[in-house]
Scaffold this motif. Structure first.
Motif, mmCIF file in Angstrom:
data_model
loop_
_atom_site.group_PDB
_atom_site.id
_atom_site.type_symbol
_atom_site.label_atom_id
_atom_site.label_comp_id
_atom_site.label_asym_id
_atom_site.label_seq_id
_atom_site.Cartn_x
_atom_site.Cartn_y
_atom_site.Cartn_z
ATOM 1 N N PHE A 1 -7.741 5.471 2.663
ATOM 2 C CA PHE A 1 -6.375 5.342 2.153
ATOM 3 C C PHE A 1 -6.310 4.647 0.787
ATOM 4 O O PHE A 1 -5.230 4.390 0.280
ATOM 5 C CB PHE A 1 -5.501 4.612 3.178
ATOM 6 C CG PHE A 1 -5.457 5.318 4.518
ATOM 7 C CD1 PHE A 1 -5.680 6.687 4.608
ATOM 8 C CD2 PHE A 1 -5.218 4.621 5.685
ATOM 9 C CE1 PHE A 1 -5.663 7.347 5.825
ATOM 10 C CE2 PHE A 1 -5.195 5.270 6.918
ATOM 11 C CZ PHE A 1 -5.422 6.638 6.989
ATOM 12 N N THR A 2 -7.484 4.383 0.211
ATOM 13 C CA THR A 2 -7.533 3.907 -1.172
ATOM 14 C C THR A 2 -8.283 4.918 -2.024
ATOM 15 O O THR A 2 -7.730 5.518 -2.944
ATOM 16 C CB THR A 2 -8.206 2.519 -1.261
ATOM 17 O OG1 THR A 2 -7.604 1.622 -0.334
ATOM 18 C CG2 THR A 2 -8.089 1.960 -2.673
ATOM 19 N N GLU B 1 1.510 1.221 -1.666
ATOM 20 C CA GLU B 1 2.093 1.549 -0.359
ATOM 21 C C GLU B 1 1.022 1.637 0.724
ATOM 22 O O GLU B 1 1.199 1.098 1.822
ATOM 23 C CB GLU B 1 2.891 2.850 -0.452
ATOM 24 C CG GLU B 1 4.150 2.708 -1.287
ATOM 25 C CD GLU B 1 4.981 3.977 -1.369
ATOM 26 O OE1 GLU B 1 6.119 3.903 -1.887
ATOM 27 O OE2 GLU B 1 4.507 5.047 -0.935
ATOM 28 N N THR B 2 -0.090 2.301 0.422
ATOM 29 C CA THR B 2 -1.169 2.329 1.426
ATOM 30 C C THR B 2 -1.720 0.927 1.630
ATOM 31 O O THR B 2 -2.071 0.538 2.745
ATOM 32 C CB THR B 2 -2.315 3.276 1.011
ATOM 33 O OG1 THR B 2 -2.933 2.803 -0.189
ATOM 34 C CG2 THR B 2 -1.817 4.695 0.807
ATOM 35 N N THR C 1 1.330 7.545 5.430
ATOM 36 C CA THR C 1 2.784 7.672 5.339
ATOM 37 C C THR C 1 3.438 7.407 6.689
ATOM 38 O O THR C 1 4.403 6.630 6.790
ATOM 39 C CB THR C 1 3.175 9.073 4.839
ATOM 40 O OG1 THR C 1 2.448 9.379 3.646
ATOM 41 C CG2 THR C 1 4.674 9.151 4.548
ATOM 42 N N THR C 2 2.915 8.047 7.733
ATOM 43 C CA THR C 2 3.495 7.841 9.072
ATOM 44 C C THR C 2 3.286 6.408 9.546
ATOM 45 O O THR C 2 4.162 5.833 10.190
ATOM 46 C CB THR C 2 2.896 8.836 10.085
ATOM 47 O OG1 THR C 2 1.464 8.715 10.099
ATOM 48 C CG2 THR C 2 3.272 10.265 9.736
ATOM 49 N N LEU D 1 7.579 -0.072 6.360
ATOM 50 C CA LEU D 1 7.156 -0.295 4.979
ATOM 51 C C LEU D 1 7.562 0.888 4.094
ATOM 52 O O LEU D 1 7.785 1.993 4.591
ATOM 53 C CB LEU D 1 5.635 -0.469 4.926
ATOM 54 C CG LEU D 1 5.075 -1.687 5.673
ATOM 55 C CD1 LEU D 1 3.560 -1.568 5.824
ATOM 56 C CD2 LEU D 1 5.444 -2.974 4.934
ATOM 57 N N PRO D 2 7.639 0.698 2.772
ATOM 58 C CA PRO D 2 8.027 1.790 1.873
ATOM 59 C C PRO D 2 6.985 2.910 1.876
ATOM 60 O O PRO D 2 5.784 2.654 2.029
ATOM 61 C CB PRO D 2 8.073 1.116 0.498
ATOM 62 C CG PRO D 2 8.159 -0.344 0.770
ATOM 63 C CD PRO D 2 7.455 -0.582 2.053
ATOM 64 N N TYR D 3 7.438 4.160 1.669
ATOM 65 C CA TYR D 3 6.507 5.286 1.610
ATOM 66 C C TYR D 3 7.004 6.381 0.666
ATOM 67 O O TYR D 3 6.506 7.512 0.714
ATOM 68 C CB TYR D 3 6.277 5.871 3.015
ATOM 69 C CG TYR D 3 7.526 6.327 3.727
ATOM 70 C CD1 TYR D 3 8.047 7.606 3.526
ATOM 71 C CD2 TYR D 3 8.199 5.479 4.592
ATOM 72 C CE1 TYR D 3 9.194 8.030 4.174
ATOM 73 C CE2 TYR D 3 9.352 5.885 5.255
ATOM 74 C CZ TYR D 3 9.845 7.160 5.039
ATOM 75 O OH TYR D 3 10.990 7.578 5.685
#
Length: 379
Positions: free
Chosen positions: A210-211, A250-251, A307-308, A315-317
């Motif tokens: 996720f990075t 976000e991630t 995202t999910t 949290l923001p997505y």
């Protein structure tokens, strides 16, 4: 000499996993269906790994050979019978196809040897070795299954090294200097240079996926929309670079909350990876990095999963939703998955793709946000 068998003689196999085994004193047998590569391995018996730096430092990889798993089945089975390690870097979707042959190798091995075999799927997929194990088990009889304990081990892993598209006429591989290979086990296992052992892989593999994978995909899809050719040239666009950074924030927020990561250290990890992506010596094309968007839009993959998870955590997505929308606009004609997505959109709309590919319901907040971002990007 110690032996390792590696499924996948492509650039990652040769330039990363196979090279580490060779440098650790193993003879490496690459198994693949690409006759050109297999024949070259058997003829030349060595190749070079070249670092993507100004100096182009080079390491010669020796003690290598190749087998074709379609035409040399018995030889592959014999090699599995003799190996200490069995690894893959072949693509998660191919694991079910090679499992029956691996199962035959394990069956043969257990009837003739008590030596331990360590199996590691080195794929960009959470729990890839678990997936491979499940398919192998489906192809073993009950007697063989009963013999596995203490003799055949399955370890999940996380792998990280950027390897761009190469000259197909040579076995030599250009790779970035940085790499990470993390293996989850509490067992004492034979040493492999460059392998890091951890007790819990989850923080490592999600941090990486996720990075690194998310970031790489975001650069590729926004670069493609802006007509950029390579990853480094895309990042030279400040607007896209900022978009990548905002998406990885976000991630990162999810990873920090989920695993208790140190926020400052994770920000430094994000920044380090953005610098990796800027390496001009890799000359990495946006269409290579963006390829196979159906896989990349899968429910457990680099764009949809964070995202999910962010939504579940409150949290923001919105930037992740924008990245998903950009992936849906990746209409590269030479990519079969890209053209399939475009066909579904044309016939049934964006929501249909998200339902079929990403398992997102049409009335979900994420789907609505992605559709909004899709319309904005299209304008």
């Amino acid at each position: 000499m110690k032996k390792a068998v590696h499924f996948g003689a492509g650039n990652i196999g040769r330039g990363f996993i196979g090279s580490l085994f060779s440098q650790s004193g193993y003879h490496v047998t690459f198994v693949d269906i690409a006759d050109q590569i297999i024949n070259k391995l058997n003829e030349e018996k060595k190749y070079n790994v070249v670092l993507a730096t100004e100096e182009k430092e080079t390491v010669t990889i020796e003690n290598v050979s190749g087998l074709n798993n379609l035409h040399q089945v018995e030889d592959v089975i014999q090699t599995i019978s003799e190996a200490t390690y069995l690894t893959t870097a072949i693509g998660p979707n191919i694991l079910p196809r090679i499992a029956p042959l691996i199962a035959r190798g394990i069956t043969s091995r257990l009837s003739s040897s008590n030596e331990k075999l360590y199996i590691i799927a080195c794929e960009n997929q959470i729990g890839a070795t678990d997936i491979l194990k499940e398919h192998i088990m489906e192809n073993l009889d009950e007697d063989t299954k009963a013999k596995l304990d203490g003799r055949v081990y399955f370890f999940n892993s996380a792998v990280d090294r950027i390897v761009p598209i190469q000259d197909q006429d040579s076995l030599d591989v250009l790779v970035e200097p940085y790499y990470e290979w993390v293996v989850e086990t509490k067992e004492s296992i034979p040493h492999v240079e460059g392998m890091t052992i951890v007790g819990d892989l989850a923080p490592f593999i999600e941090r990486k996926l996720f990075t690194v994978n998310t970031g790489h995909a975001v650069i590729a899809y926004f670069g493609y929309l802006q007509g950029k050719e390579t990853i480094d040239k895309t990042l030279a666009d400040d607007q896209i670079a900022n978009q990548v950074r905002e998406t990885l924030k976000e991630t990162g927020a999810y990873l920090v909350k989920q695993y208790g990561l140190n926020e400052e250290e994770h920000t430094a990890y994000i920044n380090k990876n953005i610098e990796r992506f800027k390496n001009p010596y890799l000359n990495d094309g946006v269409t290579r990095v963006g390829r196979a968007p159906i896989r990349k839009l899968g429910p457990e993959d680099r764009l949809v999963r964070p995202t999910t998870e962010a939504q579940k955590a409150g949290l923001p997505y919105s930037n992740l939703a924008k990245a998903i929308a950009a992936a849906l606009l990746f209409d590269y004609q030479e990519d079969p998955e890209a053209t399939e997505i475009q066909s579904i959109i044309k016939a049934d709309g964006v929501a249909a793709v998200l339902k079929k590919v990403s398992h997102l319901e049409e009335n979900s907040e994420i789907t609505q946000e992605v559709m909004k971002q899709y319309d904005l990007l299209k304008k």
